[in-house]
Design a protein around this motif. Structure first.
Motif, mmCIF file in Angstrom:
data_model
loop_
_atom_site.group_PDB
_atom_site.id
_atom_site.type_symbol
_atom_site.label_atom_id
_atom_site.label_comp_id
_atom_site.label_asym_id
_atom_site.label_seq_id
_atom_site.Cartn_x
_atom_site.Cartn_y
_atom_site.Cartn_z
ATOM 1 N N ARG A 1 0.857 -1.197 0.000
ATOM 2 C CA ARG A 1 0.000 0.000 0.000
ATOM 3 C C ARG A 1 0.886 1.237 0.000
ATOM 4 N NH1 ARG A 1 -4.703 -0.846 -1.958
ATOM 5 N NH2 ARG A 1 -5.644 -2.674 -1.069
ATOM 6 N N PRO A 2 1.195 1.737 -1.170
ATOM 7 C CA PRO A 2 2.042 2.932 -1.221
ATOM 8 C C PRO A 2 1.238 4.202 -0.909
ATOM 9 C CG PRO A 2 1.391 2.312 -3.427
ATOM 10 C CD PRO A 2 0.854 1.243 -2.487
ATOM 11 N N ASP A 3 1.973 5.262 -0.621
ATOM 12 C CA ASP A 3 1.313 6.568 -0.516
ATOM 13 C C ASP A 3 0.689 6.880 -1.862
ATOM 14 O OD1 ASP A 3 2.130 6.934 2.096
ATOM 15 O OD2 ASP A 3 3.983 7.943 1.514
ATOM 16 N N ASN A 4 -0.489 7.433 -1.813
ATOM 17 C CA ASN A 4 -1.191 7.765 -3.045
ATOM 18 C C ASN A 4 -0.932 9.231 -3.387
ATOM 19 O OD1 ASN A 4 -3.160 8.497 -4.980
ATOM 20 N ND2 ASN A 4 -4.530 6.904 -4.256
ATOM 21 N N PRO A 5 -0.386 9.496 -4.581
ATOM 22 C CA PRO A 5 -0.068 10.875 -4.940
ATOM 23 C C PRO A 5 -1.271 11.711 -5.345
ATOM 24 C CG PRO A 5 0.432 9.444 -6.787
ATOM 25 C CD PRO A 5 -0.005 8.548 -5.635
ATOM 26 N N GLY A 6 -2.475 11.174 -5.218
ATOM 27 C CA GLY A 6 -3.657 11.974 -5.510
ATOM 28 C C GLY A 6 -4.563 11.434 -6.589
ATOM 29 N N ILE A 7 -4.456 10.149 -6.917
ATOM 30 C CA ILE A 7 -5.363 9.567 -7.903
ATOM 31 C C ILE A 7 -6.516 8.887 -7.167
ATOM 32 C CG2 ILE A 7 -3.546 9.280 -9.628
ATOM 33 C CD1 ILE A 7 -3.527 6.293 -8.966
ATOM 34 N N PRO A 8 -7.667 8.712 -7.802
ATOM 35 C CA PRO A 8 -8.788 8.028 -7.142
ATOM 36 C C PRO A 8 -8.396 6.614 -6.710
ATOM 37 C CG PRO A 8 -9.496 9.065 -9.188
ATOM 38 C CD PRO A 8 -7.998 9.153 -9.157
ATOM 39 N N HIS A 9 -8.912 6.203 -5.557
ATOM 40 C CA HIS A 9 -8.572 4.878 -5.030
ATOM 41 C C HIS A 9 -8.999 3.752 -5.974
ATOM 42 C CE1 HIS A 9 -6.907 6.242 -1.267
ATOM 43 N NE2 HIS A 9 -7.927 7.076 -1.147
ATOM 44 N N SER A 10 -10.096 3.937 -6.681
ATOM 45 C CA SER A 10 -10.534 2.901 -7.613
ATOM 46 C C SER A 10 -9.540 2.765 -8.765
ATOM 47 C CB SER A 10 -11.936 3.199 -8.146
ATOM 48 O OG SER A 10 -11.970 4.471 -8.776
ATOM 49 N N LEU A 11 -8.964 3.866 -9.211
ATOM 50 C CA LEU A 11 -7.930 3.803 -10.255
ATOM 51 C C LEU A 11 -6.675 3.150 -9.706
ATOM 52 C CD1 LEU A 11 -6.824 4.371 -13.054
ATOM 53 C CD2 LEU A 11 -6.336 6.734 -12.312
ATOM 54 N N ALA A 12 -6.318 3.466 -8.460
ATOM 55 C CA ALA A 12 -5.149 2.832 -7.839
ATOM 56 C C ALA A 12 -5.329 1.314 -7.819
ATOM 57 C CB ALA A 12 -4.941 3.375 -6.431
ATOM 58 N N GLY A 13 -6.528 0.854 -7.459
ATOM 59 C CA GLY A 13 -6.790 -0.582 -7.446
ATOM 60 C C GLY A 13 -6.664 -1.213 -8.814
ATOM 61 N N ALA A 14 -7.153 -0.524 -9.835
ATOM 62 C CA ALA A 14 -7.042 -1.044 -11.204
ATOM 63 C C ALA A 14 -5.577 -1.116 -11.630
ATOM 64 C CB ALA A 14 -7.837 -0.167 -12.166
ATOM 65 N N LEU A 15 -4.794 -0.131 -11.246
ATOM 66 C CA LEU A 15 -3.359 -0.142 -11.589
ATOM 67 C C LEU A 15 -2.636 -1.286 -10.873
ATOM 68 C CD1 LEU A 15 -2.710 3.691 -11.446
ATOM 69 C CD2 LEU A 15 -2.713 2.253 -13.510
ATOM 70 N N GLU A 16 -2.988 -1.521 -9.614
ATOM 71 C CA GLU A 16 -2.404 -2.645 -8.875
ATOM 72 C C GLU A 16 -2.749 -3.967 -9.558
ATOM 73 O OE1 GLU A 16 -3.817 -2.255 -4.865
ATOM 74 O OE2 GLU A 16 -2.929 -0.253 -4.670
#
Length: 135
Positions: free
Chosen positions: A92-107
């Motif tokens: 779980r990295p620090d999020n630089p400001g993207i939506p959490h749902s996009l972060a999940g898709a990238l993961e």
């Protein structure tokens, strides 16, 4: 796009750090005399356990003997620890400001076995070897 690239980079770094932390914990337990194992059911009727450090097959079988019975016989002193019980932390990295749902898709994209290291490396601007080491 820069925030997305930055998140993927951070996720790769977090994965590498989580893997190193898990390996350190396993090494410490091994030094204390424990044997770290991996495996379990391989089908509805078969199972296999391996040494997590070496990959050596410790035991395997089918419906004739349960995996619990085999492990109890091989480990009467309770020194085996399954790698899953070391509770690796999800990266779980620090999020630089993207939506959490996009972060999940990238993961998910990074974690897919069908995503080539080369694609990720090209996207984040890293050498392929660094991406492969992080995944």
């Amino acid at each position: 796009m820069d925030l997305v690239r930055e998140y993927v980079r951070r996720y790769l770094v977090a994965q590498r750090e989580a893997d190193l932390s898990l390996a350190d914990a396993a090494d410490k337990l091994k030094a204390d005399g424990h044997r770290i194992i991996d495996g379990g059911q391989t089908s509805q009727t078969t199972w296999k356990y391996t040494d997590w450090h070496t990959g050596e097959v410790i035991a395997s079988g089918d419906a004739g003997m349960s995996d619990d019975e085999a492990l109890d016989a091989l480990d009467p002193d309770g020194m085996f620890i399954h790698i899953d019980n070391l509770a690796p932390q999800r990266a779980r990295p620090d999020n630089p400001g993207i939506p959490h749902s996009l972060a999940g898709a990238l993961e998910d994209w990074v974690d897919l076995l069908t995503t080539p290291d080369e694609d990720i490396a090209r996207f984040v601007g890293w050498p392929v070897t660094d991406v492969a080491a992080a995944r």
